[in-house]
Write a protein that holds these residues in place. Structure first.
Motif, PDB file in Angstrom:
ATOM      1  N   SER A   1       0.828  -1.190   0.000  1.00  0.00           N
ATOM      2  CA  SER A   1       0.000   0.000   0.000  1.00  0.00           C
ATOM      3  C   SER A   1       0.872   1.253   0.000  1.00  0.00           C
ATOM      4  CB  SER A   1      -0.918   0.011   1.227  1.00  0.00           C
ATOM      5  OG  SER A   1      -0.140   0.127   2.401  1.00  0.00           O
ATOM      6  N   LEU A   2       0.256   2.376  -0.398  1.00  0.00           N
ATOM      7  CA  LEU A   2       0.987   3.637  -0.423  1.00  0.00           C
ATOM      8  C   LEU A   2       1.500   4.019   0.963  1.00  0.00           C
ATOM      9  CD1 LEU A   2       1.994   6.124  -1.938  1.00  0.00           C
ATOM     10  CD2 LEU A   2      -0.280   7.144  -1.621  1.00  0.00           C
ATOM     11  N   PRO A   3       0.663   3.950   2.034  1.00  0.00           N
ATOM     12  CA  PRO A   3       1.201   4.286   3.359  1.00  0.00           C
ATOM     13  C   PRO A   3       2.393   3.424   3.758  1.00  0.00           C
ATOM     14  CG  PRO A   3      -1.191   4.241   3.420  1.00  0.00           C
ATOM     15  CD  PRO A   3      -0.785   3.679   2.084  1.00  0.00           C
ATOM     16  N   HIS A   4       2.329   2.122   3.398  1.00  0.00           N
ATOM     17  CA  HIS A   4       3.442   1.237   3.741  1.00  0.00           C
ATOM     18  C   HIS A   4       4.704   1.640   2.996  1.00  0.00           C
ATOM     19  CE1 HIS A   4       5.280  -2.439   5.245  1.00  0.00           C
ATOM     20  NE2 HIS A   4       5.747  -2.657   4.026  1.00  0.00           N
ATOM     21  N   ARG A   5       4.578   2.018   1.728  1.00  0.00           N
ATOM     22  CA  ARG A   5       5.742   2.441   0.950  1.00  0.00           C
ATOM     23  C   ARG A   5       6.312   3.750   1.489  1.00  0.00           C
ATOM     24  NH1 ARG A   5       2.508   0.852  -3.500  1.00  0.00           N
ATOM     25  NH2 ARG A   5       2.190   3.020  -4.153  1.00  0.00           N
ATOM     26  N   ILE A   6       5.426   4.647   1.950  1.00  0.00           N
ATOM     27  CA  ILE A   6       5.887   5.910   2.529  1.00  0.00           C
ATOM     28  C   ILE A   6       6.678   5.646   3.806  1.00  0.00           C
ATOM     29  CG2 ILE A   6       5.129   8.041   3.654  1.00  0.00           C
ATOM     30  CD1 ILE A   6       2.795   8.106   1.656  1.00  0.00           C
ATOM     31  N   LEU A   7       6.174   4.748   4.647  1.00  0.00           N
ATOM     32  CA  LEU A   7       6.879   4.426   5.892  1.00  0.00           C
ATOM     33  C   LEU A   7       8.238   3.792   5.610  1.00  0.00           C
ATOM     34  CD1 LEU A   7       3.984   3.061   8.134  1.00  0.00           C
ATOM     35  CD2 LEU A   7       5.242   5.217   8.405  1.00  0.00           C
ATOM     36  N   GLN A   8       8.297   2.931   4.603  1.00  0.00           N
ATOM     37  CA  GLN A   8       9.582   2.326   4.240  1.00  0.00           C
ATOM     38  C   GLN A   8      10.569   3.385   3.757  1.00  0.00           C
ATOM     39  OE1 GLN A   8       8.613  -0.888   1.441  1.00  0.00           O
ATOM     40  NE2 GLN A   8       9.141  -2.340   3.058  1.00  0.00           N
TER      41      GLN A   8
ATOM     42  N   VAL B   1       5.855  13.801   9.407  1.00  0.00           N
ATOM     43  CA  VAL B   1       6.759  13.261   8.385  1.00  0.00           C
ATOM     44  C   VAL B   1       7.613  14.353   7.755  1.00  0.00           C
ATOM     45  CG1 VAL B   1       6.884  12.131   6.137  1.00  0.00           C
ATOM     46  CG2 VAL B   1       5.378  11.210   7.915  1.00  0.00           C
ATOM     47  N   LEU B   2       6.976  15.419   7.261  1.00  0.00           N
ATOM     48  CA  LEU B   2       7.748  16.467   6.584  1.00  0.00           C
ATOM     49  C   LEU B   2       8.695  17.201   7.537  1.00  0.00           C
ATOM     50  CD1 LEU B   2       5.216  17.960   4.010  1.00  0.00           C
ATOM     51  CD2 LEU B   2       7.149  16.418   3.600  1.00  0.00           C
ATOM     52  N   PRO B   3       8.252  17.611   8.752  1.00  0.00           N
ATOM     53  CA  PRO B   3       9.219  18.202   9.675  1.00  0.00           C
ATOM     54  C   PRO B   3      10.373  17.254  10.015  1.00  0.00           C
ATOM     55  CG  PRO B   3       6.992  18.646  10.422  1.00  0.00           C
ATOM     56  CD  PRO B   3       6.877  17.678   9.279  1.00  0.00           C
ATOM     57  N   ASN B   4      10.081  15.956  10.126  1.00  0.00           N
ATOM     58  CA  ASN B   4      11.128  14.984  10.404  1.00  0.00           C
ATOM     59  C   ASN B   4      12.171  14.971   9.295  1.00  0.00           C
ATOM     60  OD1 ASN B   4      12.076  12.264  11.756  1.00  0.00           O
ATOM     61  ND2 ASN B   4      11.864  11.821   9.590  1.00  0.00           N
ATOM     62  N   VAL B   5      11.705  14.970   8.061  1.00  0.00           N
ATOM     63  CA  VAL B   5      12.621  14.961   6.920  1.00  0.00           C
ATOM     64  C   VAL B   5      13.441  16.256   6.884  1.00  0.00           C
ATOM     65  CG1 VAL B   5      12.733  15.021   4.392  1.00  0.00           C
ATOM     66  CG2 VAL B   5      11.252  13.366   5.545  1.00  0.00           C
ATOM     67  N   ALA B   6      12.766  17.384   7.103  1.00  0.00           N
ATOM     68  CA  ALA B   6      13.464  18.668   7.061  1.00  0.00           C
ATOM     69  C   ALA B   6      14.554  18.746   8.131  1.00  0.00           C
ATOM     70  CB  ALA B   6      12.458  19.808   7.248  1.00  0.00           C
ATOM     71  N   LEU B   7      14.228  18.337   9.352  1.00  0.00           N
ATOM     72  CA  LEU B   7      15.218  18.401  10.421  1.00  0.00           C
ATOM     73  C   LEU B   7      16.368  17.419  10.188  1.00  0.00           C
ATOM     74  CD1 LEU B   7      12.930  18.851  13.540  1.00  0.00           C
ATOM     75  CD2 LEU B   7      14.657  20.446  12.715  1.00  0.00           C
ATOM     76  N   GLY B   8      16.044  16.218   9.696  1.00  0.00           N
ATOM     77  CA  GLY B   8      17.096  15.255   9.389  1.00  0.00           C
ATOM     78  C   GLY B   8      18.052  15.785   8.333  1.00  0.00           C
TER      79      GLY B   8
END
Length: 218
Positions: free
Chosen positions: A3-10, A154-161
């Protein structure tokens, strides 16, 4: 087909592995803001490499860090300058913590490793009158609100990383070498049990898959 959510989490897991940052340390300064400018004794349960304990030492006369992992306690001691009023002990978080009473008790990403009600009862018994308990914990997402807040992170996590690692792949910081396990309690169960044991406790879901608990002993 996944599923799309599963692919996003991966994809998020792969990104976090390449650009790691400490979600728990993100809340350390927030924890300090919940505490007085100066106080006597602080106890940090599950102190890991000692980052929070060393911050608490900027406010407290003495800080006791307790962790069950002897390797990480050794790292914490090695990372702590000699004159700092911080001590680290290898001990069980329920039976081996200093009796106190302590003016502040902190517990970050550790409570879900312990029997929940027994741990809160132990912390309450070690807290001085007027003292403050501050918990940053993990919960198991079950409701629509839980999942929406997780998606919003998700997006803040990516930005901070990306920013913290300057866009480059990096090894995890030392503070992220502690043993981990997933949470098994839902936020609603955590809140219900906490309010029974600690009347007046304030709990909130937070970004980055965390919740916070604040309780001041009468």
């Amino acid at each position: 087909m996944k599923s799309l959510p599963h692919r996003i989490l991966q994809a998020l897991d792969r990104f976090n592995a390449a650009h790691p940052w400490d979600h728990n340390a993100h809340y350390h300064r927030w924890i300090l803001r919940q505490l007085p400018d100066r106080f006597g004794s602080a106890l940090d349960v599950g102190s890991g490499t000692g980052d929070l304990a060393r911050l608490l030492a900027t406010r407290a006369d003495e800080v006791h860090g307790v962790d069950s992992d002897p390797v990480i306690v050794s790292q914490a001691s090695a990372l702590t300058p000699g004159p700092t009023a911080v001590s680290f002990t290898v001990a069980d978080a329920l039976t081996g913590i200093p009796a106190g009473p302590h003016d502040a008790i902190t517990c970050v990403a550790t409570l879900h490793h312990l029997p929940f009600t027994e741990a809160l009862d132990t912390f309450r018994s070690r807290l001085a009158p007027g003292g403050t308990l501050v918990v940053v914990g993990l919960y198991r997402p079950r409701t629509a609100t839980d999942h929406l807040l997780g998606a919003a992170a998700v997006l803040p996590n990516v930005a901070l990383g990306w920013l913290k690692n300057r866009g480059r792949a990096a090894a995890p910081p030392t503070s992220m070498t502690a043993r981990t396990r997933p949470a098994d309690m839902a936020f609603s169960d955590i809140a219900a049990q906490a309010h029974t044991l600690l009347p007046g406790a304030r709990l909130r879901r937070r970004l980055f898959w965390r919740y916070t608990l604040i309780w001041r002993r009468p």
